[in-house]
Design a protein around this motif. Structure first.
Motif, PDB file in Angstrom:
ATOM      1  N   ILE A   5      40.378  49.380  31.216  1.00  0.00           N
ATOM      2  CA  ILE A   5      40.648  47.951  31.191  1.00  0.00           C
ATOM      3  C   ILE A   5      39.523  47.211  31.911  1.00  0.00           C
ATOM      4  CG2 ILE A   5      42.252  46.125  31.846  1.00  0.00           C
ATOM      5  CD1 ILE A   5      44.502  48.136  31.706  1.00  0.00           C
ATOM      6  N   ILE A   6      38.899  46.300  31.197  1.00  0.00           N
ATOM      7  CA  ILE A   6      37.806  45.491  31.747  1.00  0.00           C
ATOM      8  C   ILE A   6      38.394  44.159  32.205  1.00  0.00           C
ATOM      9  CG2 ILE A   6      35.570  44.441  31.276  1.00  0.00           C
ATOM     10  CD1 ILE A   6      35.254  46.455  28.967  1.00  0.00           C
ATOM     11  N   THR A   7      38.202  43.825  33.474  1.00  0.00           N
ATOM     12  CA  THR A   7      38.877  42.676  34.058  1.00  0.00           C
ATOM     13  C   THR A   7      38.008  41.980  35.101  1.00  0.00           C
ATOM     14  OG1 THR A   7      40.746  42.054  35.493  1.00  0.00           O
ATOM     15  CG2 THR A   7      40.003  44.326  35.609  1.00  0.00           C
ATOM     16  N   VAL A   8      38.276  40.725  35.308  1.00  0.00           N
ATOM     17  CA  VAL A   8      37.617  39.954  36.363  1.00  0.00           C
ATOM     18  C   VAL A   8      38.384  40.110  37.680  1.00  0.00           C
ATOM     19  CG1 VAL A   8      36.891  37.639  37.081  1.00  0.00           C
ATOM     20  CG2 VAL A   8      36.727  38.296  34.683  1.00  0.00           C
ATOM     21  N   VAL A   9      39.672  40.414  37.601  1.00  0.00           N
ATOM     22  CA  VAL A   9      40.518  40.534  38.809  1.00  0.00           C
ATOM     23  C   VAL A   9      41.283  41.867  38.779  1.00  0.00           C
ATOM     24  CG1 VAL A   9      40.774  38.121  39.454  1.00  0.00           C
ATOM     25  CG2 VAL A   9      42.157  39.009  37.593  1.00  0.00           C
ATOM     26  N   PRO A  10      40.618  42.979  39.055  1.00  0.00           N
ATOM     27  CA  PRO A  10      41.280  44.288  38.998  1.00  0.00           C
ATOM     28  C   PRO A  10      42.464  44.413  39.942  1.00  0.00           C
ATOM     29  CG  PRO A  10      39.114  44.441  40.048  1.00  0.00           C
ATOM     30  CD  PRO A  10      39.197  43.086  39.417  1.00  0.00           C
ATOM     31  N   GLY A  11      42.437  43.680  41.054  1.00  0.00           N
ATOM     32  CA  GLY A  11      43.541  43.743  42.006  1.00  0.00           C
ATOM     33  C   GLY A  11      44.866  43.334  41.404  1.00  0.00           C
ATOM     34  N   LEU A  12      44.824  42.516  40.362  1.00  0.00           N
ATOM     35  CA  LEU A  12      46.047  42.054  39.721  1.00  0.00           C
ATOM     36  C   LEU A  12      46.760  43.184  38.986  1.00  0.00           C
ATOM     37  CD1 LEU A  12      47.600  39.387  39.336  1.00  0.00           C
ATOM     38  CD2 LEU A  12      46.307  39.020  37.235  1.00  0.00           C
ATOM     39  N   ARG A  39      32.453  42.067  37.195  1.00  0.00           N
ATOM     40  CA  ARG A  39      31.371  41.554  38.048  1.00  0.00           C
ATOM     41  C   ARG A  39      30.381  42.668  38.439  1.00  0.00           C
ATOM     42  NH1 ARG A  39      32.423  36.361  39.115  1.00  0.00           N
ATOM     43  NH2 ARG A  39      34.622  35.687  39.050  1.00  0.00           N
ATOM     44  N   ASP A  40      30.827  43.915  38.370  1.00  0.00           N
ATOM     45  CA  ASP A  40      29.927  45.029  38.666  1.00  0.00           C
ATOM     46  C   ASP A  40      28.835  45.163  37.610  1.00  0.00           C
ATOM     47  OD1 ASP A  40      31.422  45.611  40.903  1.00  0.00           O
ATOM     48  OD2 ASP A  40      32.595  47.198  39.925  1.00  0.00           O
ATOM     49  N   TYR A  41      29.007  44.531  36.492  1.00  0.00           N
ATOM     50  CA  TYR A  41      28.039  44.629  35.394  1.00  0.00           C
ATOM     51  C   TYR A  41      27.217  43.354  35.232  1.00  0.00           C
ATOM     52  CZ  TYR A  41      30.576  48.847  34.301  1.00  0.00           C
ATOM     53  OH  TYR A  41      31.138  50.094  34.379  1.00  0.00           O
ATOM     54  N   LYS A  47      26.828  37.559  41.053  1.00  0.00           N
ATOM     55  CA  LYS A  47      27.802  38.281  40.238  1.00  0.00           C
ATOM     56  C   LYS A  47      28.475  37.358  39.212  1.00  0.00           C
ATOM     57  CE  LYS A  47      27.123  42.228  42.237  1.00  0.00           C
ATOM     58  NZ  LYS A  47      26.460  43.334  41.514  1.00  0.00           N
ATOM     59  N   GLN A  48      27.708  36.467  38.660  1.00  0.00           N
ATOM     60  CA  GLN A  48      28.247  35.518  37.687  1.00  0.00           C
ATOM     61  C   GLN A  48      28.576  36.213  36.371  1.00  0.00           C
ATOM     62  OE1 GLN A  48      25.638  32.236  36.905  1.00  0.00           O
ATOM     63  NE2 GLN A  48      27.002  31.257  35.425  1.00  0.00           N
ATOM     64  N   ILE A  49      29.743  35.889  35.841  1.00  0.00           N
ATOM     65  CA  ILE A  49      30.153  36.478  34.559  1.00  0.00           C
ATOM     66  C   ILE A  49      30.564  35.395  33.555  1.00  0.00           C
ATOM     67  CG2 ILE A  49      30.751  38.778  35.396  1.00  0.00           C
ATOM     68  CD1 ILE A  49      33.443  36.112  34.912  1.00  0.00           C
ATOM     69  N   ALA A  68      28.941  43.331  27.434  1.00  0.00           N
ATOM     70  CA  ALA A  68      28.199  44.292  26.613  1.00  0.00           C
ATOM     71  C   ALA A  68      27.768  45.493  27.443  1.00  0.00           C
ATOM     72  CB  ALA A  68      26.982  43.610  25.980  1.00  0.00           C
ATOM     73  N   ARG A  69      27.268  45.245  28.655  1.00  0.00           N
ATOM     74  CA  ARG A  69      26.830  46.355  29.496  1.00  0.00           C
ATOM     75  C   ARG A  69      27.988  47.269  29.865  1.00  0.00           C
ATOM     76  NH1 ARG A  69      23.083  42.377  31.055  1.00  0.00           N
ATOM     77  NH2 ARG A  69      24.498  41.406  32.544  1.00  0.00           N
ATOM     78  N   CYS A  70      29.141  46.684  30.140  1.00  0.00           N
ATOM     79  CA  CYS A  70      30.307  47.483  30.508  1.00  0.00           C
ATOM     80  C   CYS A  70      30.776  48.331  29.327  1.00  0.00           C
ATOM     81  CB  CYS A  70      31.428  46.571  30.996  1.00  0.00           C
ATOM     82  SG  CYS A  70      32.898  47.468  31.560  1.00  0.00           S
ATOM     83  N   ILE A  71      30.944  47.721  28.170  1.00  0.00           N
ATOM     84  CA  ILE A  71      31.414  48.460  26.996  1.00  0.00           C
ATOM     85  C   ILE A  71      30.408  49.531  26.584  1.00  0.00           C
ATOM     86  CG2 ILE A  71      31.990  48.270  24.543  1.00  0.00           C
ATOM     87  CD1 ILE A  71      33.209  45.539  25.126  1.00  0.00           C
TER      88      ILE A  71
END
Length: 228
Positions: A5-12, A39-41, A47-49, A68-71
């Motif tokens: 799962i690719i997310t901006v807020v993994p804590g959620l 944001r890691d990508y 860390k702008q996305i 794109a980098r994450c996928i």
């Protein structure tokens, strides 16, 4: 099954996946859910996305670069059956779709945010777009959790009772019948006698009739074109 799962807020999402059936599935080695912070990508020092939409208008748009980098990174490690985008304008999620996805091996789920993703992400990477209803959430994380839960619980061995998922609402196009447990009488309210009879054939017949009745009362749209 593995779901990334690719997310901006993994804590959620950390809470829902660390308890109950989803945790049990992972402990049994039947399913694996991995969260990836978009944001890691980002290659930006901040860390702008997201960025402003071309053409103006309110709201920000998720940039294609980090996604794109994450996928691409995930795809370099394994094959995926679907790359799913959670979006209000996707195909409405239902039990049939959950059944179909539960037969897959590896899935990527991209959680939308803001005004959505750059359309080129959808054109190049996305193979399936899913909505959980005609409303808008702050992001796709909760929707992704709904889909993940509905899919993983169908994997053989995840539920303690192998037949439990087969009797859920919508599996046969009907709502589930009423259910009862002990005590048989509570403040004058009795469990239907048929359920205490021990006659499995008549119990099954009663449950089917109750499913049809409840569906007719609450979701008559499910009965259209059916001879009940």
């Amino acid at each position: 099954m593995r779901i990334d799962i690719i997310t901006v807020v993994p804590g959620l999402l950390e809470g829902p996946f660390s308890h109950s059936i989803l945790k049990r599935a992972e402990d049994k080695g039947l399913a694996e859910v991995k969260l990836h912070n978009l944001r890691d990508y980002s290659t930006d020092k901040h860390k702008q996305i997201d960025d402003y939409a071309f053409g103006g208008g309110a709201g920000m748009v998720m940039m294609i670069g980090p996604i794109a980098r994450c996928i691409d990174a995930l795809k370099s490690e394994r094959d995926y059956d679907e790359v799913i985008y959670m979006t209000p304008d996707g195909e409405t999620f239902d039990q049939g779709m959950a059944n179909s996805l539960s037969l897959k091996g590896n899935l990527i789920i991209l959680c939308g945010h803001y005004k959505g993703v750059d359309e080129r992400v959808r054109q190049k990477y996305i193979t399936k777009e899913i909505s959980i209803g005609d409303f808008v959430l702050s992001g796709g994380e909760l929707a992704a959790a709904v889909v993940t839960d509905a899919v993983i619980r169908l994997i053989p061995g995840v539920l303690n009772d192998e037949t439990s998922a087969l009797t859920d609402s919508f599996q046969d196009g009907l709502l589930a019948p009423p259910v009862f447990t002990r005590p048989a009488v509570y403040e004058g309210m009795k469990v239907p006698d048929i359920l205490l009879s021990g006659h499995n054939g008549k119990i099954d017949e009663w449950r089917f009739e109750e499913s049809v009745r409840r569906t007719r009362e609450r979701r008559p749209d499910l009965l259209k074109g059916r001879d009940f």
